[in-house]
Design a protein around this motif. Structure first.
Motif: not given
Ligand code: B4P
Length: 183
Positions: A17-18, A21, A123, A168-172
């Motif tokens: 995921t990270q 991005r 998850r 935490g959140s994907v954005e954080q």
């Protein structure tokens, strides 16, 4: 910003995921050995047929096969890259070191994504891929502990490791990774 990166961490920590991005935002080549192996399985190639049963059991595909995939992608690439899910044991790490010396492209940072087993299992069960059932997930966690976790010391000793909290959140989490890489 560092341009030659490895993402390390247990299954389900969010490496894919990270990595996706970050590769997109920084224009890096994203090499996920898991995705590349799944594409081979999907296409029914001899390599995919060999990998399919191994992945379904939650074990590691043979080093020779995975290394051949990575070598073929890296040797003609110009620019930055991000390796996601590779290396996964010391033999792969040592072969990678040799390959990168040959290509004159040293690793600049290793991002370790850390997360508790309870959240990892939740998850992965929610993701629901073919290899995401509880028995196989527990086996993958065991394979991670015995075969992949020793890489933490390998890269820490070289001063390359940064650890990031993967809860935490994907954005954080993405923002934390960017902060660490900017230093
Ligand atoms: P991989 O494809 O590498 O997958 P993974 O480790 O299970 O998952 P990852 O950490 O990337 O988690 P993701 O972002 O998807 O490996 C699969 C198999 O391939 C291995 O078991 C092995 O057999 C084989 N293989 C791969 N590389 C190999 C190698 N080098 N040598 C030998 N064999 C190899 O995230 C998981 C889930 O969490 C997703 O659903 C996501 O949406 C969710 N999520 C992510 N971040 C979240 C967040 N912050 N909050 C909530 N949910 C989040």
């Amino acid at each position: 910003m560092k341009e030659r990166l490895l993402f390390l961490g247990p299954p389900g920590a969010g490496k894919g995921t990270q990595a996706q991005r970050l590769a997109q935002s920084q224009d890096l080549l994203h090499l996920s050995t898991g995705d590349l192996l799944r594409a081979e399985v999907q296409s029914g190639t001899p390599l995919g047929q060999e990998a399919e049963a191994v992945m379904a059991r939650g074990e590691l595909v043979s080093d020779g096969l995975v290394i051949a995939i990575v070598r073929s992608r890296l040797e003609h690439h110009q620019g930055g890259w991000l390796l996601d899910g590779f290396p996964r044991n010391l033999a792969q790490a040592e072969t990678l070191d040799t390959l990168l010396t040959e290509l004159n492209q040293a690793i600049e940072r290793v991002v370790l994504m850390e997360l508790d087993d309870g959240i990892l299992i939740q998850r992965l069960l929610a993701r629901g891929r073919a290899d995401d059932n509880e028995g196989v997930i527990r086996h993958r966690l065991e394979v991670y502990r015995t075969q992949t976790a020793p890489l933490i010391e390998h890269y820490k000793d070289r001063g390359l490791l940064i650890a990031v909290d993967a809860a935490g959140s994907v954005e954080q989490i993405g923002a934390n990774i960017l902060d660490c890489l900017a230093k």
